[in-house]
Write an enzyme that holds these catalytic residues in place. Sequence first.
Site, PDB file in Angstrom:
ATOM      1  N   ILE A 399      -1.362  -2.370   0.397  1.00 56.33           N
ATOM      2  CA  ILE A 399      -2.079  -3.469  -0.409  1.00 56.33           C
ATOM      3  C   ILE A 399      -3.210  -3.031  -1.199  1.00 56.33           C
ATOM      4  O   ILE A 399      -3.358  -3.217  -2.319  1.00 56.33           O
ATOM      5  CB  ILE A 399      -2.771  -4.366   0.984  1.00 56.33           C
ATOM      6  CG1 ILE A 399      -2.006  -5.274   1.677  1.00 56.33           C
ATOM      7  CG2 ILE A 399      -4.207  -5.231   0.643  1.00 56.33           C
ATOM      8  CD1 ILE A 399      -2.222  -5.534   3.101  1.00 56.33           C
ATOM      9  N   ASP A 400      -3.756  -1.716  -0.720  1.00 54.01           N
ATOM     10  CA  ASP A 400      -4.668  -1.094  -1.619  1.00 54.01           C
ATOM     11  C   ASP A 400      -3.874  -0.672  -2.947  1.00 54.01           C
ATOM     12  O   ASP A 400      -4.643  -1.002  -3.935  1.00 54.01           O
ATOM     13  CB  ASP A 400      -5.219   0.208  -0.852  1.00 54.01           C
ATOM     14  CG  ASP A 400      -6.619   0.580  -1.183  1.00 54.01           C
ATOM     15  OD1 ASP A 400      -6.995  -0.271  -2.041  1.00 54.01           O
ATOM     16  OD2 ASP A 400      -7.034   1.678  -0.868  1.00 54.01           O
ATOM     17  N   ASP A 401      -2.982   0.037  -2.785  1.00 55.25           N
ATOM     18  CA  ASP A 401      -2.228   0.422  -4.028  1.00 55.25           C
ATOM     19  C   ASP A 401      -1.865  -0.861  -4.831  1.00 55.25           C
ATOM     20  O   ASP A 401      -1.901  -0.763  -6.066  1.00 55.25           O
ATOM     21  CB  ASP A 401      -0.954   1.113  -3.883  1.00 55.25           C
ATOM     22  CG  ASP A 401      -1.200   2.704  -3.586  1.00 55.25           C
ATOM     23  OD1 ASP A 401      -1.104   3.379  -4.580  1.00 55.25           O
ATOM     24  OD2 ASP A 401      -1.532   2.825  -2.446  1.00 55.25           O
ATOM     25  N   GLU A 404      -4.844  -2.100  -6.714  1.00 55.86           N
ATOM     26  CA  GLU A 404      -5.188  -1.490  -7.780  1.00 55.86           C
ATOM     27  C   GLU A 404      -4.254  -1.186  -8.993  1.00 55.86           C
ATOM     28  O   GLU A 404      -4.491  -1.368 -10.035  1.00 55.86           O
ATOM     29  CB  GLU A 404      -5.465   0.073  -7.465  1.00 55.86           C
ATOM     30  CG  GLU A 404      -6.802   0.112  -6.608  1.00 55.86           C
ATOM     31  CD  GLU A 404      -7.826  -0.151  -7.268  1.00 55.86           C
ATOM     32  OE1 GLU A 404      -8.237   0.316  -8.543  1.00 55.86           O
ATOM     33  OE2 GLU A 404      -9.007  -0.694  -6.771  1.00 55.86           O
ATOM     34  N   HIS A 475     -11.171  -3.968  -2.919  1.00 53.02           N
ATOM     35  CA  HIS A 475     -10.247  -3.868  -3.936  1.00 53.02           C
ATOM     36  C   HIS A 475      -9.454  -5.177  -3.795  1.00 53.02           C
ATOM     37  O   HIS A 475      -9.194  -5.686  -5.257  1.00 53.02           O
ATOM     38  CB  HIS A 475      -9.377  -2.823  -3.630  1.00 53.02           C
ATOM     39  CG  HIS A 475      -9.895  -1.505  -3.821  1.00 53.02           C
ATOM     40  ND1 HIS A 475      -9.415  -0.360  -3.084  1.00 53.02           N
ATOM     41  CD2 HIS A 475     -11.112  -0.961  -4.434  1.00 53.02           C
ATOM     42  CE1 HIS A 475     -10.377   0.788  -3.441  1.00 53.02           C
ATOM     43  NE2 HIS A 475     -11.385   0.312  -4.281  1.00 53.02           N
TER      44      HIS A 475
END
Length: 673
Positions: A399-401, A404, A475
Site C-alpha cells: 500500500i505504501d509503494d 507513492e 501516504h
Amino acid sequence: MTAKTEGSTGAPAVTGAGDAPETGAAEEVRQAAARAAERSVAHLLGRQDAEGWWKGDLETNVTMDAEDLLLRQFLGILDEDTLRAAALHIRGEQREDGTWATFYGGPGELSATVEAYVALRLAGDLPDEPHMERAADWVRRHGGIAAARVFTRIWLALFGWWRWEDLPELPPEIIFLPSWFPLNIYDFGCWARQTIVPMSVVLAKRPVRPAPFALDELHTDPRRPNPPREPASWRSWDGAFQRIDKAVRAYRRIAPRVLRRAAMNAAARWIVERQENDGCWGGIQPPAVYSLIALHLLGYDLGHPVMRAGLESLDRFTVTREDGARMVEACQSPVWDTCLAVIALADAGLPADHPALVKAADWMLGEEIVRPGDWAVRRPGLTPGGWAFEFHNDNYPDIDDTAEVLLALRRVRHPDPAQIEAAVRRGARWTAGMQCRDGGWGAFDADNTSPFPNRLPFCDFGEVVDPPSADVTAHVVEMLAWEGLASHPRTRRGVAWLLDHQEDSGAWFGRWGVNHVYGTGAVVPALVAAGLPASHPAIRRAVDWLLSVQNEDGGWGEDLRSYRDPRWAGRGASTASQTSWALLALLSAGERDSTAAERGARWLARTQREDGSWDEPYFTGTGFPWDFSINYHLYRQVFPLTALGRYVHGEPGPVPAGPPAAAADTRAAEARR
C-alpha cells in the site's frame, strides 16, 4: 546523543516557529538551497538506469551474509571465492569490543554476533585469534547461544550445534487452518507468513548436516548448553503460549503420518506457487533461504528449475565493494526508490515532461500488478491494481509503494495521459479498498491485527503482524487528497485515525522509518493536503515538537534506540534524510519563512558533497522496529532534494492528466464509488 543547547525547561533552545530570519540571511539560504538542489538534480539524473528506474543499495546487517553462507554450506555449494569475499565484509563490520551491531553506531547484538562468529569460523578464522576471542567472550557474558533468538538457534541446529528438541514447535499442519481460525498463516504479516510456511517443513524434518567444527566456546557451560529456565506464569500470555508449545510437542509424537505428509506437500505447493518470475520469494532474502532448504528437504534437487532459479535470485542480491567485500542485500527497492526519485526531481523544478521523468513513468507503469495476491484472502472482491517494493513481487504489492507511485505519476506529463489516468484510477481504488476496519492502512494486508502471532515462542525475531501505521496511512491520505478525494469518507476516516494516533509529545510513531521524525514528516503534509489548516492544534503540536528536537547544528536526527527508549525520541546525530523529513513537515505547515526551516535548509546545503550527494552512514529505515534496521542508500539523495525543492519552489501540486473538466469529472466519479 547529539548535544543540544538546553533551556530552563530542558527543551533545546531554538528559535520559535513564528520567528523569521533576517531578510538578507533568508535570501542567502534560498540561493544556497537552489544551488544545492541543482547539483542534486544532476547527481540523481546521472544515477538513473537506462530502463528508467533508480535503485540504491539496501544495507542491513551481517546476519544476511552469515545466513547466506550457512545456506550454501547446508546445500553443499559454498565456494572459496564467495566465502572469502563474504568474510571480508563481515570482519569489516566487527566493533572494537568484538561484537556486531544491527545498525550503525548501535550496541552489540547477541544473535548477530553469534551468526557472524560462525560465518568467520567457516572462513577459517580460529577461536584463538584476538578478534574471535573478543567475540566469544562477549557472547558468553551475555548468555551464550542459549540466549540467542530462535532463528539463530535453528541455523545452528541444521549442523548439530543446537538440539532440535530445544526449539519451539511449528507443525506444518498450520497450512490447513482456515483463514478465520486463530494463528492461521494469514494472521501473520506477509514477510512472516512466507517464512513460517517453509520453516514448518524444516522443523518437521529436523535435518542435521555434519558440523565442520565445534562451538563449545559460545556456551556459558558446554556441558549444559541449554540451562533450564523457569516457565512464565500460566496467567500470562507468555506462560500460556509456552504451555501450548508443550502441547504441540506432544502432538508431534502422535501426528498421523498421512496428515503430516499431506501438510508438507501442501506447504511445498504453497511455496512453489509463490515463487516470483525472478526465482525469489516475496522479493526478500529470509523467505528465499528457508524456502530453498524446505524444498530441498522435500526432494527438490539443486538442478530443479525452482531451486536453480531461487539460488540465482540470491546471487542478484549481492553487492561487491571496491575492496572485493561481498554484501548481501535483504531486499531490493527499485519501485520505492524510483517513485521517490521522481517526486524529488519534479518538486525540485524538473519539467514534468522531462525525458527522465517520462522514462521513469513508463517503467513504473510496466511494474503495475493487476492480479490478485495473498491480500485477496481478506479482500476477495477487490479489483487488483498496485505496486510492490521490488523488481518482482506480484504476490505482495504494498500500500505504501502504491500510494507513492501514484503521487509520482501525477507529477509527470506523459505523452499518453489516458494510460496514466487508468493506472492511477486502478491504484487508488485498490489502495482505498485495503483500508482497515479502524480507518488506518497497513503495509501489505487489511486487518492483519491478530494479537496471537507475536506471542508465539517461535516469533522472537521482530514484528510478525501488519497493523495500520501512521506513515502508511499518511501516504494514502495524501494520495487520496491529490486525487481530489479529500472529502471522501475513506479519506476522512484516515484523517481521524491519524489525529487519534498522535502521541502526547505532538509526534507520530514511524513504523517503516526512524522514527518519530519520519512519522511526523509523513503525517503533517498529509493532513495539510487533506484540508486541515496549518493552525489546527494537531499540526501546531507537531511543529512545536519538531522545534524542540532540532539539533544545535540546524539538522534533525533520531537514533533507533527510540524504538525502545522514549528518551531517544527525536534525538540523534543530524542526518540528511531525517533533516529533510522534518523540513518537509515544517514547509507544509506554513513555516517556510521560519528560522527553524532556514536552519534546516542551511544544514542540507552546507553538508552536501561536491558531486551533489550527501553522506549518511546512519540507518534511517525500518524493517522491524528495533529488531531489523535498514540503511537505504538513496534516502540520503531523494529526500534532501525533495525538501530543498519545496523550500525553493513551494508546495507541489499534481500535473493535470487531461483537460481540467475531464480530470474533474474523473475525480467526481471516483468520489461517488
